[in-house]
Write a protein that holds these residues in place. Structure first.
Motif, PDB file in Angstrom:
ATOM      1  N   PHE A 219     -10.918  -7.790  10.965  1.00 27.63           N
ATOM      2  CA  PHE A 219     -12.148  -8.334  10.384  1.00 27.63           C
ATOM      3  C   PHE A 219     -13.357  -7.817  11.171  1.00 27.63           C
ATOM      4  N   TYR A 220     -14.467  -7.617  10.452  1.00 26.53           N
ATOM      5  CA  TYR A 220     -15.711  -7.186  11.108  1.00 26.53           C
ATOM      6  C   TYR A 220     -16.855  -7.978  10.466  1.00 26.53           C
ATOM      7  N   CYS A 221     -17.655  -8.640  11.301  1.00 25.98           N
ATOM      8  CA  CYS A 221     -18.726  -9.515  10.794  1.00 25.98           C
ATOM      9  C   CYS A 221     -20.095  -8.960  11.192  1.00 25.98           C
ATOM     10  N   PHE A 222     -21.031  -8.962  10.273  1.00 24.56           N
ATOM     11  CA  PHE A 222     -22.404  -8.614  10.682  1.00 24.56           C
ATOM     12  C   PHE A 222     -23.460  -9.196   9.748  1.00 24.56           C
ATOM     13  N   SER A 223     -24.704  -9.191  10.254  1.00 22.10           N
ATOM     14  CA  SER A 223     -25.862  -9.700   9.501  1.00 22.10           C
ATOM     15  C   SER A 223     -26.730  -8.535   9.077  1.00 22.10           C
ATOM     16  N   ALA A 224     -27.164  -8.551   7.828  1.00 15.98           N
ATOM     17  CA  ALA A 224     -27.973  -7.435   7.330  1.00 15.98           C
ATOM     18  C   ALA A 224     -29.352  -7.373   8.003  1.00 15.98           C
ATOM     19  N   HIS A 225     -29.880  -8.535   8.393  1.00 14.35           N
ATOM     20  CA  HIS A 225     -31.259  -8.530   8.917  1.00 14.35           C
ATOM     21  C   HIS A 225     -31.384  -7.823  10.268  1.00 14.35           C
ATOM     22  N   LYS A 226     -30.241  -7.551  10.911  1.00 14.15           N
ATOM     23  CA  LYS A 226     -30.297  -6.824  12.195  1.00 14.15           C
ATOM     24  C   LYS A 226     -30.372  -5.318  11.953  1.00 14.15           C
ATOM     25  N   ILE A 227     -30.237  -4.919  10.696  1.00 18.48           N
ATOM     26  CA  ILE A 227     -30.253  -3.480  10.381  1.00 18.48           C
ATOM     27  C   ILE A 227     -31.223  -3.195   9.226  1.00 18.48           C
ATOM     28  N   TYR A 228     -32.455  -3.738   9.388  1.00 21.22           N
ATOM     29  CA  TYR A 228     -33.605  -3.397   8.538  1.00 21.22           C
ATOM     30  C   TYR A 228     -33.527  -3.967   7.122  1.00 21.22           C
ATOM     31  N   ALA A 229     -32.580  -4.866   6.898  1.00 22.89           N
ATOM     32  CA  ALA A 229     -32.412  -5.484   5.577  1.00 22.89           C
ATOM     33  C   ALA A 229     -32.917  -6.928   5.630  1.00 22.89           C
ATOM     34  N   PRO A 230     -32.973  -7.596   4.480  1.00 19.12           N
ATOM     35  CA  PRO A 230     -33.507  -8.969   4.465  1.00 19.12           C
ATOM     36  C   PRO A 230     -32.624  -9.961   5.225  1.00 19.12           C
ATOM     37  N   MET A 231     -33.217 -11.098   5.519  1.00 21.71           N
ATOM     38  CA  MET A 231     -32.448 -12.210   6.104  1.00 21.71           C
ATOM     39  C   MET A 231     -31.641 -12.894   5.000  1.00 21.71           C
ATOM     40  N   GLY A 232     -30.666 -13.678   5.410  1.00 20.24           N
ATOM     41  CA  GLY A 232     -29.936 -14.497   4.446  1.00 20.24           C
ATOM     42  C   GLY A 232     -28.766 -13.789   3.794  1.00 20.24           C
ATOM     43  N   ILE A 233     -28.457 -12.589   4.274  1.00 11.32           N
ATOM     44  CA  ILE A 233     -27.315 -11.869   3.697  1.00 11.32           C
ATOM     45  C   ILE A 233     -26.556 -11.159   4.826  1.00 11.32           C
TER      46      ILE A 233
END
Ligand code: PLP
Length: 406
Positions: A219-233
């Motif tokens: 499994f690999y988990c990440f947040s989009a907002h840490k890579i120039y994308a919006p928060m909440g995804i």
């Protein structure tokens, strides 16, 4: 990479804060968004806002197609085998909560879970919450004073009862890069049981080339907002065979095959883990962010950020009274430090007056602070748009701050 040109893509980098041009060095908390991402979100709401997977009407079909196309983009970005291995979540926190909730349901009394001393709270508390009242032990892989994992301890910690190992790829509080691939390999050599491996990639995804198959993780988990994308995804990647067997996390619309009061059956992965209306606009923005990163090339971003990291480390080390916390040779994205006996909060506040945004505190990693017996640190963190001029201004400001506080 022409950073001056790149900066123009990020409108917020042109603003003043406290009457000074903003120098944004809090990228580990969240990155800024390029205009391409901002416009894609606006375009969605202006032109094709509709719920996904539910309608036969045209707008719903356009939204669904674009929503699913991003899943394919993410699959390619992290080199998953299939797009059905990509589950949309609200972010790393929700991805780990999903895993902790679902996986601990199948554990037996006496089973053990391994996390490390340098985890973000979101890779500690979900395990504690889900193990409460059960005879399941959470074991801790300690860190050395340079912030790296004490791998000699692996032999003592991994046993035939180990069922799950969940580790951060990059420490958010120290910026230390951990060799999770090598660790998983060693863990699998020590134990004969089938151990599930989880990577908290929140700080890995923006600064490293991620290949989930090469990492050998389940499994690999990440947040989009840490890579120039919006928060909440965000994303939970999971190997297909495992996802098919996992118990759903939340119940609701979209995650079922058939519902009756007698018996409910569940949809296939990834949909069985995506109950309710997702954040469609944020997914669309996420797709644009990946496109943006790909257009620059993740290898180019890594090379640039490495130079910035080295330069910033050198400049900071030359400031009298400044001490870097977690001075490990392999680091990405962030430097944590203290100045003399001054409180990190004072450092952050004074820098803010000069238009420089850094983070201060325990960075949601209190056990790390306990390791060093400190209340917190000041942390400067970088992104693809950080340039040498930003570092010079930051280091010069820090020199002034150090003089004021000592
Ligand atoms: N894990 C790490 C290593 C992080 O740095 C963060 C956020 O800073 C998280 C987990 C939690 O991410 P989010 O708040 O986006 O869910």
């Amino acid at each position: 990479m022409d950073i001056k040109e790149i900066k123009k893509d990020f409108p917020i980098l042109g603003i003043n804060v406290n009457k000074k041009p903003l120098i944004y060095l809090d990228n580990a908390a969240t990155t800024q968004k390029p205009i391409q991402v901002i416009e894609a979100i606006s375009d969605y709401y202006r032109n094709y806002n509709a719920n996904v997977h539910r309608g036969v009407h045209t707008l719903s079909q356009i939204a669904t197609d674009k929503f699913e196309a991003v899943r394919e983009q993410i699959k390619n970005f992290i080199n998953a085998k299939e797009s059905s291995e990509i589950i949309y979540t609200r972010g790393t926190t929700e991805s780990i909560n999903l895993l902790a909730s679902s996986l601990t349901k199948t554990l037996q009394e006496g089973d053990e879970i391994i996390i490390s001393e340098s985890e973000h709270h979101s890779n500690i508390v979900p395990w504690q919450l889900n193990c409460e009242g059960k005879n399941i032990k959470i074991k801790i892989l300690p860190i050395r004073d340079d912030g790296s994992y004490d791998l000699d301890e692996l032999e003592n910690i991994v046993t035939e009862n180990t069922r799950i190992v969940s580790l951060a790829q990059v420490s958010n509080s120290l910026g230390v890069v951990h060799r999770v691939k090598e660790i998983f390999h060693r863990v699998r050599k020590i134990s004969h049981r089938n151990i599930l491996t989880i990577v908290d990639g929140a700080q890995g995804i923006p600064h490293l080339k991620v290949d989930v198959q090469d990492l050998g993780c389940d499994f690999y988990c990440f947040s989009a907002h840490k890579i120039y994308a919006p928060m909440g995804i965000g994303v939970l990647y999971g190997r297909k065979e495992l996802l098919e067997e996992m118990i759903p996390y939340q119940g609701g619309g979209e995650m079922i095959k058939e519902v009756s009061f007698e018996k409910t059956t569940y949809n296939v992965a990834p949909y069985r883990f995506e109950a309710g209306t997702p954040s469609v606009a944020d997914v669309i923005g996420f797709g644009k962010a990946i496109e943006y990163v790909n257009s620059l090339g993740i290898e180019n971003i890594i090379a640039h950020e490495d130079k910035i990291m080295q330069y910033a480390t050198e400049r900071l080390k030359n400031i009298e009274g400044l001490r870097i916390i977690g001075d490990y040779k392999e680091k990405a994205g962030a430097i944590s430090f203290l100045i003399g006996n001054s409180h990190p909060f004072d450092v952050g506040t004074l820098l803010d007056q000069l238009g420089i945004a850094i983070r201060t505190g325990h960075h949601c990693a209190q056990p790390v602070m306990q390791h060093y017996n400190i209340p917190g640190t000041a942390r400067a963190s970088f992104a693809l748009y950080t340039d040498f001029e930003d570092i010079d201004k930051f280091a010069d400001a820090l020199k002034r701050v150090a003089l004021m506080l000592q």
